[in-house]
Each structure stands twice: as structure tokens, then as C-alpha cells.
Design a protein around this motif. Structure first.
Motif, PDB file in Angstrom:
ATOM      1  N   ASN A  86       0.836  -1.206   0.000  1.00 17.89           N
ATOM      2  CA  ASN A  86       0.000   0.000   0.000  1.00 17.89           C
ATOM      3  C   ASN A  86       0.866   1.249   0.000  1.00 17.89           C
ATOM      4  O   ASN A  86       0.694   2.141   0.825  1.00 17.89           O
ATOM      5  N   THR A 106       4.500   1.069   4.164  1.00 11.45           N
ATOM      6  CA  THR A 106       3.936   0.877   5.497  1.00 11.45           C
ATOM      7  C   THR A 106       5.077   0.738   6.494  1.00 11.45           C
ATOM      8  O   THR A 106       6.059   0.045   6.222  1.00 11.45           O
ATOM      9  N   ASP A 121      -2.942  -1.822  10.667  1.00 11.83           N
ATOM     10  CA  ASP A 121      -3.873  -2.844  10.217  1.00 11.83           C
ATOM     11  C   ASP A 121      -4.151  -2.625   8.734  1.00 11.83           C
ATOM     12  O   ASP A 121      -4.741  -1.602   8.355  1.00 11.83           O
ATOM     13  N   ARG A 154      -6.281  -3.847   6.795  1.00 11.84           N
ATOM     14  CA  ARG A 154      -7.699  -3.862   6.412  1.00 11.84           C
ATOM     15  C   ARG A 154      -8.387  -2.534   6.706  1.00 11.84           C
ATOM     16  O   ARG A 154      -9.141  -2.010   5.879  1.00 11.84           O
ATOM     17  N   THR A 155      -8.147  -1.981   7.875  1.00 11.95           N
ATOM     18  CA  THR A 155      -8.814  -0.741   8.264  1.00 11.95           C
ATOM     19  C   THR A 155      -7.924   0.484   8.160  1.00 11.95           C
ATOM     20  O   THR A 155      -8.425   1.611   8.146  1.00 11.95           O
ATOM     21  N   GLY A 156      -6.603   0.293   8.113  1.00 11.01           N
ATOM     22  CA  GLY A 156      -5.689   1.421   8.068  1.00 11.01           C
ATOM     23  C   GLY A 156      -5.409   2.039   9.417  1.00 11.01           C
ATOM     24  O   GLY A 156      -4.621   2.997   9.505  1.00 11.01           O
ATOM     25  N   SER A 157      -6.021   1.526  10.488  1.00 11.23           N
ATOM     26  CA  SER A 157      -5.775   2.057  11.821  1.00 11.23           C
ATOM     27  C   SER A 157      -4.489   1.480  12.401  1.00 11.23           C
ATOM     28  O   SER A 157      -3.964   0.483  11.905  1.00 11.23           O
ATOM     29  N   GLN A 158      -4.023   2.086  13.474  1.00 12.89           N
ATOM     30  CA  GLN A 158      -2.791   1.669  14.123  1.00 12.89           C
ATOM     31  C   GLN A 158      -3.112   0.829  15.360  1.00 12.89           C
ATOM     32  O   GLN A 158      -4.017   1.160  16.131  1.00 12.89           O
ATOM     33  N   SER A 159      -2.372  -0.263  15.538  1.00 12.78           N
ATOM     34  CA  SER A 159      -2.516  -1.131  16.694  1.00 12.78           C
ATOM     35  C   SER A 159      -1.244  -1.059  17.519  1.00 12.78           C
ATOM     36  O   SER A 159      -0.131  -1.149  16.981  1.00 12.78           O
ATOM     37  N   ASP A 187      -7.624  -3.058  20.938  1.00 15.37           N
ATOM     38  CA  ASP A 187      -8.360  -4.309  21.136  1.00 15.37           C
ATOM     39  C   ASP A 187      -8.686  -4.582  22.594  1.00 15.37           C
ATOM     40  O   ASP A 187      -9.595  -5.348  22.900  1.00 15.37           O
TER      41      ASP A 187
END
Length: 353
Positions: free
Chosen positions: A221, A224, A249, A251-256, A283
Motif C-alpha cells: 500500500n 507501510t 492494520d 484492512r482498516t488502516g488504523s494503528q494497533s 483491542d
């Protein structure tokens, strides 16, 4: 006169950090001097770990650790060699530096066919500066890795994993590492369906505390990034490490974000206990693991218990038999295995390795 009072050490220019890194490639002349008998006397049954002030004051401190080895004590305890079914590990000494290794698994669930056979050589020079290992399996997998030390501070590593039937399992990686007296650096380039490039840096703040971090760029993408920061504290028999990682992530583009805390206590020369706590956001998940390791001269016992309902144990005698057990109560999965070591016959009067 003031100039006459200066010593040779005052007239010698200071060497820059970059000069020290480059000079480590070339051999140095070291003058060996006799060590007093009192300084070489043992300080007890358990040698002090890094950062300890109880050891020999004349002994140089241990070099700092690379970032990926901050939690090496916990990794040694928790990462077990578990298997199921019947397993045979055989070694044949070809020359003084070359060995041929065979691995056979029967009745295992690791493959759909129920068996695994791997063969490959292992080469190591007498001084240990060059190490090469390769394995080839009947399922079409070929794995190899090599390590070469350059000078006193540099090390080059390379590994390659390929599979003739599953291209997604192909991976190739190369890295360059530098270990100085107070800092470490590493650069890595890998390809696993996409290009990965990363680097790490650590700095020793005090003899018992080391800080560091790493950054990895992945060609997915666009670009990253995956980052980590951590610390390592080691004093006598206690080792504490902490790491905070940020992973996107796809799939969602958010950060974990995930935080890992590990603590290892060396009870004696043979027994070590450790634990790890994992916390993730957003999570809001957590996990706790407890592990132990008891080592003998030619054997090792390991056990692991975590809050996911998993229990595992591994007992290995490197000159005889071994046992492995894994239970996942949440999934109702039970796996047990037996292993036998076949070693080359020792020469008369030679102790087993």
C-alpha cells in the motif's frame, strides 16, 4: 614547564566513534599480561550477569545487545522445540568442521502426509567466525543460513527459505550488524512477496540499562512502517525487558499498539523462571505467560503455561531420548511426541559434545 608535564596519553588525539567502527575491521595487537591469582579466583557458583558489580573488576564488561536480542533470556525459556509423533535426530561427522544432520518425523500433524524428512550439512570453523547451515526436505522446502564475523565488531548474516510447491513461503533476508562498547546498530533487507527494509539502534545508558528501537518499512500500500521502542535492565540474576510496538492494520488502516513486559529470574545455575505480560490497544486484550527452564550438562527441561489455556512441556536429553507434550484446552487439542538422538560414535577417551 606546563608542556613538559604532559604525558604521551595527553598528546595522543582522541579517536572518533566512526574511526573506532572502521578500525574494528583490522586486526589489533594486544599485549597479554599475567593476571594475579586473586583476580582470577571464582566469585561463587553463579557468575554475575551483565551490569553486575560483583565480578572481576579487571574483566571487561559484556558488549551491549542487539535490539532483537533484548529479551533473549525469555526467548530461551519460552520458545520450546515441541513436536508430535515419533522423531529421530541423527548426526554424522564428515570432517572436523562439517557435519551431516538428518531429521525424521513419523505420525505427525505438522504435515498432511503425516511424515517429514529433512537432510542438510552444518559447517563451522574452528574459531566460530563462519557458520553455514542448510536443510532440504522431501516436501520441496530448502532452508539455508550463514553468518560471518568481520573484525571484532561487525557481523554479516544471510538466510534463504524457498519452497518449490508453495511460492508464498519463499523468503530471503540479509543483514549487517555492528556491536560496539556502548552502542549497537543493524540494517536489514528482506523479500517475502514484498520488499522489507529495516534498521535498529541501541545505546547503553548505564552498565545495567540499555535503550533502543527499530523501524521497518514494508512495500505494501505504498510504504507501510512498523516501529518498536524498548529497554533492557539486567542486574545480577534479574533481567527485565519492555517493548512498545506500533503495527498498522492493512484492512482498516488504523494503528494497533502492543506492550510486552518480560521478567526472568535466575534462581540457580540450572533453574530459571520467567513471565511475560502482553497488553494491546485498541483491542483491549491481554495475556500472561509463565515459563521455567532446568538445564543439565546434556539435557534440558522446559515448561510453559499461559492464560489462553495452553500448557506445554519439553524434555530433551541431547545424547538419548526426549519427550514433548502440548495441550490446548480451549480447542481440545492434545499433542504428544517422543524423540531419539543418534550421534556419531565418540573416539576412545573423548567426552560427548
Amino acid at each position: 614547564m606546563a608542556m613538559a608535564g604532559r604525558t604521551d596519553a595527553d598528546r595522543r588525539p582522541r579517536r572518533s566513534r566512526l574511526g573506532g567502527m572502521l578500525k574494528s575491521f583490522f586486526p589489533r595487537v594486544v599485549r597479554a599480561e599475567e593476571v594475579p591469582r586473586e583476580a582470577s579466583a571464582p566469585m561463587g557458583d553463579l557468575p554475575p550477569m551483565e551490569g553486575s558489580s560483583l565480578g572481576d573488576p579487571a574483566k571487561p564488561p559484556e558488549p551491549p545487545s542487539q535490539f532483537e536480542l533484548f529479551s533473549r533470556e525469555w526467548q530461551q525459556i519460552s520458545q520450546q522445540d515441541n513436536w508430535d509423533g515419533f522423531r529421530i535426530e541423527a548426526q554424522n561427522k564428515v570432517t572436523g568442521h562439517l557435519q551431516a544432520a538428518h531429521s525424521l518425523f513419523l505420525g505427525t500433524q505438522l504435515r498432511e502426509c503425516g511424515y517429514i524428512y529433512q537432510f542438510g550439512p552444518a559447517f563451522q570453523t574452528e574459531n566460530g567466525r563462519t557458520v553455514m547451515v542448510a536443510r532440504a526436505g522431501l516436501d520441496g522446502s530448502v532452508n539455508s543460513r550463514a553468518t560471518q564475523k568481520l573484525g571484532s565488531s561487525w557481523e554479516v548474516k544471510g538466510s534463504s527459505n524457498s519452497h518449490l510447491k508453495d511460492p508464498q513461503r519463499n523468503m530471503h533476508e540479509g543483514s549487517l550488524e555492528y556491536t560496539g562498547s556502548e552502542m549497537t546498530m543493524a540494517a536489514k533487507l528482506a523479500f517475502q512477496g514484498a520488499w522489507l527494509m529495516g534498521g535498529s539502534f541501541t545505546q547503553r545508558i548505564v552498565p545495567s540499562l540499555q535503550l533502543g528501537g527499530d523501524l521497518t518499512l514494508v512495500g505494501v500500500n505504498g510504504v507501510t512502517s512498523i516501529g518498536q521502542i524498548g529497554l533492557r535492565w539486567a542486574q545480577n540474576r534479574d533481567v527485565f525487558t519492555a517493548a512498545l510496538s506500533r503495527t498498522p492494520d492493512p484492512r482498516t488502516g488504523s494503528q494497533s499498539h502492543e506492550c510486552r513486559l518480560q521478567y526472568v529470574r535466575k534462581i540457580s545455575d540450572r533453574l530459571s523462571l520467567g513471565s511475560e505480560l502482553k497488553l494491546s490497544h485498541p483491542d483491549r486484550e491481554s495475556g500472561l505467560q509463565l515459563a521455567y527452564e532446568y538445564t543439565f550438562r546434556q539435557a534440558r527441561i522446559q515448561g510453559l503455561l499461559d492464560t489462553d489455556g495452553k500448557v506445554s512441556c519439553s524434555v530433551q536429553d541431547f545424547t538419548g531420548f526426549g519427550f514433548s507434550g502440548m495441550i490446548d484446552y480451549m480447542r481440545g487439542d492434545y499433542k504428544f511426541g517422543v524423540m531419539m538422538h543418534v550421534l556419531p560414535q565418540q573416539e576412545p577417551g573423548q567426552q560427548p559434545a
